[in-house]
Design a protein around this motif. Structure first.
Motif, PDB file in Angstrom:
ATOM      1  N   THR A 124       0.684  -1.085  -0.147  1.00  0.00           N
ATOM      2  CA  THR A 124      -0.423  -0.016  -0.308  1.00  0.00           C
ATOM      3  C   THR A 124       0.987   1.354   0.266  1.00  0.00           C
ATOM      4  OG1 THR A 124      -1.974  -1.437   1.347  1.00  0.00           O
ATOM      5  CG2 THR A 124      -2.025   1.654   1.474  1.00  0.00           C
ATOM      6  N   PHE A 125       0.725   1.770  -1.581  1.00  0.00           N
ATOM      7  CA  PHE A 125       1.814   3.185  -0.764  1.00  0.00           C
ATOM      8  C   PHE A 125       0.760   4.341  -0.016  1.00  0.00           C
ATOM      9  CE2 PHE A 125       2.192   0.400  -5.278  1.00  0.00           C
ATOM     10  CZ  PHE A 125       3.597   0.260  -5.120  1.00  0.00           C
ATOM     11  N   GLN A 126       2.550   5.520  -0.298  1.00  0.00           N
ATOM     12  CA  GLN A 126       1.602   6.484   0.680  1.00  0.00           C
ATOM     13  C   GLN A 126       2.833   7.342   0.519  1.00  0.00           C
ATOM     14  OE1 GLN A 126       1.752   4.750   4.518  1.00  0.00           O
ATOM     15  NE2 GLN A 126       2.745   6.342   5.117  1.00  0.00           N
ATOM     16  N   ASN A 127       2.434   9.082   0.418  1.00  0.00           N
ATOM     17  CA  ASN A 127       3.385  10.126   0.310  1.00  0.00           C
ATOM     18  C   ASN A 127       3.998   9.775  -1.262  1.00  0.00           C
ATOM     19  OD1 ASN A 127       3.045  11.100   2.994  1.00  0.00           O
ATOM     20  ND2 ASN A 127       4.704   9.350   3.794  1.00  0.00           N
ATOM     21  N   GLY A 128       3.699   9.103  -1.916  1.00  0.00           N
ATOM     22  CA  GLY A 128       3.901   9.457  -3.071  1.00  0.00           C
ATOM     23  C   GLY A 128       5.411   9.643  -3.884  1.00  0.00           C
ATOM     24  N   ALA A 129       6.658   8.519  -4.116  1.00  0.00           N
ATOM     25  CA  ALA A 129       8.166   8.052  -4.362  1.00  0.00           C
ATOM     26  C   ALA A 129       7.800   7.375  -6.320  1.00  0.00           C
ATOM     27  CB  ALA A 129       8.560   6.954  -3.156  1.00  0.00           C
ATOM     28  N   ASP A 137      -2.125   0.205  -6.178  1.00  0.00           N
ATOM     29  CA  ASP A 137      -1.629   0.098  -4.608  1.00  0.00           C
ATOM     30  C   ASP A 137      -1.977  -2.116  -4.965  1.00  0.00           C
ATOM     31  OD1 ASP A 137      -1.051   1.906  -2.781  1.00  0.00           O
ATOM     32  OD2 ASP A 137      -3.296   1.908  -2.360  1.00  0.00           O
ATOM     33  N   GLY A 138      -1.284  -2.581  -3.862  1.00  0.00           N
ATOM     34  CA  GLY A 138      -2.215  -4.142  -4.527  1.00  0.00           C
ATOM     35  C   GLY A 138      -0.958  -4.959  -4.629  1.00  0.00           C
ATOM     36  N   ALA A 139       0.301  -4.042  -5.346  1.00  0.00           N
ATOM     37  CA  ALA A 139       1.161  -5.137  -5.919  1.00  0.00           C
ATOM     38  C   ALA A 139       2.005  -5.979  -5.151  1.00  0.00           C
ATOM     39  CB  ALA A 139       2.240  -3.906  -6.715  1.00  0.00           C
ATOM     40  N   TYR A 140       2.144  -6.911  -5.458  1.00  0.00           N
ATOM     41  CA  TYR A 140       2.785  -8.286  -4.629  1.00  0.00           C
ATOM     42  C   TYR A 140       4.319  -8.128  -5.005  1.00  0.00           C
ATOM     43  CZ  TYR A 140      -0.965 -10.121  -3.154  1.00  0.00           C
ATOM     44  OH  TYR A 140      -2.099 -10.278  -1.734  1.00  0.00           O
ATOM     45  N   VAL A 141       4.639  -8.393  -3.711  1.00  0.00           N
ATOM     46  CA  VAL A 141       6.274  -7.888  -3.772  1.00  0.00           C
ATOM     47  C   VAL A 141       7.224  -9.863  -2.753  1.00  0.00           C
ATOM     48  CG1 VAL A 141       6.818  -6.388  -4.533  1.00  0.00           C
ATOM     49  CG2 VAL A 141       7.071  -6.395  -2.297  1.00  0.00           C
ATOM     50  N   TYR A 142       8.507  -9.471  -3.136  1.00  0.00           N
ATOM     51  CA  TYR A 142       9.076 -10.649  -2.486  1.00  0.00           C
ATOM     52  C   TYR A 142       9.979  -9.958  -1.130  1.00  0.00           C
ATOM     53  CZ  TYR A 142      10.837 -15.712  -1.302  1.00  0.00           C
ATOM     54  OH  TYR A 142      11.750 -16.622  -0.786  1.00  0.00           O
ATOM     55  N   ALA A 159       5.687   2.706   1.654  1.00  0.00           N
ATOM     56  CA  ALA A 159       4.934   1.775   1.276  1.00  0.00           C
ATOM     57  C   ALA A 159       4.632   1.234   2.883  1.00  0.00           C
ATOM     58  CB  ALA A 159       5.190   1.092   0.674  1.00  0.00           C
ATOM     59  N   ARG A 160       4.105   0.393   2.736  1.00  0.00           N
ATOM     60  CA  ARG A 160       3.515  -0.246   4.039  1.00  0.00           C
ATOM     61  C   ARG A 160       3.274  -2.115   3.033  1.00  0.00           C
ATOM     62  NH1 ARG A 160       3.586   0.916   8.850  1.00  0.00           N
ATOM     63  NH2 ARG A 160       4.112   3.721   9.620  1.00  0.00           N
ATOM     64  N   THR A 161       3.034  -2.797   4.475  1.00  0.00           N
ATOM     65  CA  THR A 161       2.133  -3.999   3.990  1.00  0.00           C
ATOM     66  C   THR A 161       1.617  -4.863   5.338  1.00  0.00           C
ATOM     67  OG1 THR A 161       3.159  -6.564   2.939  1.00  0.00           O
ATOM     68  CG2 THR A 161       3.998  -5.891   3.825  1.00  0.00           C
ATOM     69  N   ASP A 162       1.124  -5.794   5.374  1.00  0.00           N
ATOM     70  CA  ASP A 162       0.875  -6.449   6.690  1.00  0.00           C
ATOM     71  C   ASP A 162       1.644  -7.953   6.856  1.00  0.00           C
ATOM     72  OD1 ASP A 162      -1.967  -5.748   8.078  1.00  0.00           O
ATOM     73  OD2 ASP A 162      -2.149  -7.986   7.148  1.00  0.00           O
ATOM     74  N   TYR A 163       1.434  -7.698   7.736  1.00  0.00           N
ATOM     75  CA  TYR A 163       1.625  -9.384   7.979  1.00  0.00           C
ATOM     76  C   TYR A 163       1.659  -9.753  10.228  1.00  0.00           C
ATOM     77  CZ  TYR A 163       5.073 -13.254   8.023  1.00  0.00           C
ATOM     78  OH  TYR A 163       4.953 -14.657   8.588  1.00  0.00           O
ATOM     79  N   GLY A 164       0.290  -9.871   9.509  1.00  0.00           N
ATOM     80  CA  GLY A 164      -0.165  -9.819  11.392  1.00  0.00           C
ATOM     81  C   GLY A 164       0.285  -8.002  12.015  1.00  0.00           C
ATOM     82  N   ALA A 165       1.242  -7.063  11.805  1.00  0.00           N
ATOM     83  CA  ALA A 165       0.555  -5.903  11.938  1.00  0.00           C
ATOM     84  C   ALA A 165       0.864  -4.960  10.260  1.00  0.00           C
ATOM     85  CB  ALA A 165       2.072  -5.711  13.228  1.00  0.00           C
ATOM     86  N   ALA A 170       8.412   0.530   2.924  1.00  0.00           N
ATOM     87  CA  ALA A 170       9.852   1.766   2.295  1.00  0.00           C
ATOM     88  C   ALA A 170       9.873   2.860   2.389  1.00  0.00           C
ATOM     89  CB  ALA A 170       9.003   1.255   0.554  1.00  0.00           C
ATOM     90  N   VAL A 171      10.698   3.483   2.126  1.00  0.00           N
ATOM     91  CA  VAL A 171      10.742   4.999   2.511  1.00  0.00           C
ATOM     92  C   VAL A 171      11.934   5.606   1.624  1.00  0.00           C
ATOM     93  CG1 VAL A 171      10.729   3.785   5.023  1.00  0.00           C
ATOM     94  CG2 VAL A 171      13.592   4.166   4.080  1.00  0.00           C
ATOM     95  N   ARG A 172      11.975   6.842   2.252  1.00  0.00           N
ATOM     96  CA  ARG A 172      12.715   7.892   1.662  1.00  0.00           C
ATOM     97  C   ARG A 172      12.451   8.729   2.603  1.00  0.00           C
ATOM     98  NH1 ARG A 172      10.607  11.892  -4.045  1.00  0.00           N
ATOM     99  NH2 ARG A 172      12.753  12.714  -4.165  1.00  0.00           N
TER     100      ARG A 172
END
Length: 202
Positions: A124-129, A137-142, A159-165, A170-172
């Motif tokens: 899930t993307f945020q703050n534009g990079a 949003d929803g793109a899958y990565v490893y 960007a954030r992802t969910d893994y039980g939290a 991703a950061v910038r």
């Protein structure tokens, strides 16, 4: 001649990153030499393993200072442990100083799910990079990790992802970018990210 430098400090999956960039038609140079990093148009900092060992290797080679200097002039992308090293501090094993290019610290993922987190998760993307241009949003990565960055300022989280939290993916901060996941192992979305990054300063 333009190229992306891939930092060789004895830790990291250098060849797979280089192969992905070369597949995209982008020149790379695997180097641990300051001059090679200074001449590059952009820099990728990969990393696999433990935060303290990697941080000590960077400092021992004087690459912490080089990366700090170059971050003022050109794009830098940290991948996996390379992203974690961008932060001020890591808490893996013992508290250890990072590069301080992104403010915050690296902590164990606070989840009831099994660690390490290994597998495909959506973003899930945020703050534009700009490195995420062309992705939705929803793109899958490893991912392969047990620790994650905790940014001091949410504006640095792209960007954030969910893994039980909710996990920072991703950061910038200025010219400095980080991906907790492995774009070189993430199929088409990952290749798009590397292509976008490689084109930032060309």
């Amino acid at each position: 001649m333009s190229y992306t430098a891939i930092v060789d400090y004895g830790v990291g999956n250098l060849k797979s990153v280089a192969n992905a960039m070369q597949f995209l038609g982008m020149r790379t140079l695997i180097t641990g030499d300051a001059a090679g990093l200074e001449r590059a148009d952009s820099i990728i900092l990969p990393g696999v393993g433990a935060f303290p060992d990697a941080a000590e290797r960077l400092r021992g080679a004087g690459l912490d200072r080089v990366l700090a200097e170059q971050s003022e002039k050109k794009p830098i992308l940290g991948i996996c442990l390379g992203m974690q090293l961008l932060f001020d501090l890591g808490e893996e094993g013992r508290t250890c100083k990072g590069l301080g290019l992104v403010h915050g610290r690296v902590r164990k993922i606070d989840t009831e799910y099994k660690l390490p987190h290994i597998g495909w998760n959506s973003l899930t993307f945020q703050n534009g990079a700009p490195i995420f241009r062309g992705l939705e949003d929803g793109a899958y990565v490893y991912f392969v990790h047990s620790f994650c960055g905790v940014a001091a300022d949410e504006k640095n989280v792209t960007a954030r992802t969910d893994y039980g939290a909710s996990v920072v993916a991703a950061v910038r901060s200025g010219n400095v970018y980080g991906c907790q996941f492995h774009p070189e192992k993430s199929g088409e979305p990952g290749l798009q990210i590397l292509k976008n990054f490689g084109e930032l300063n060309r």
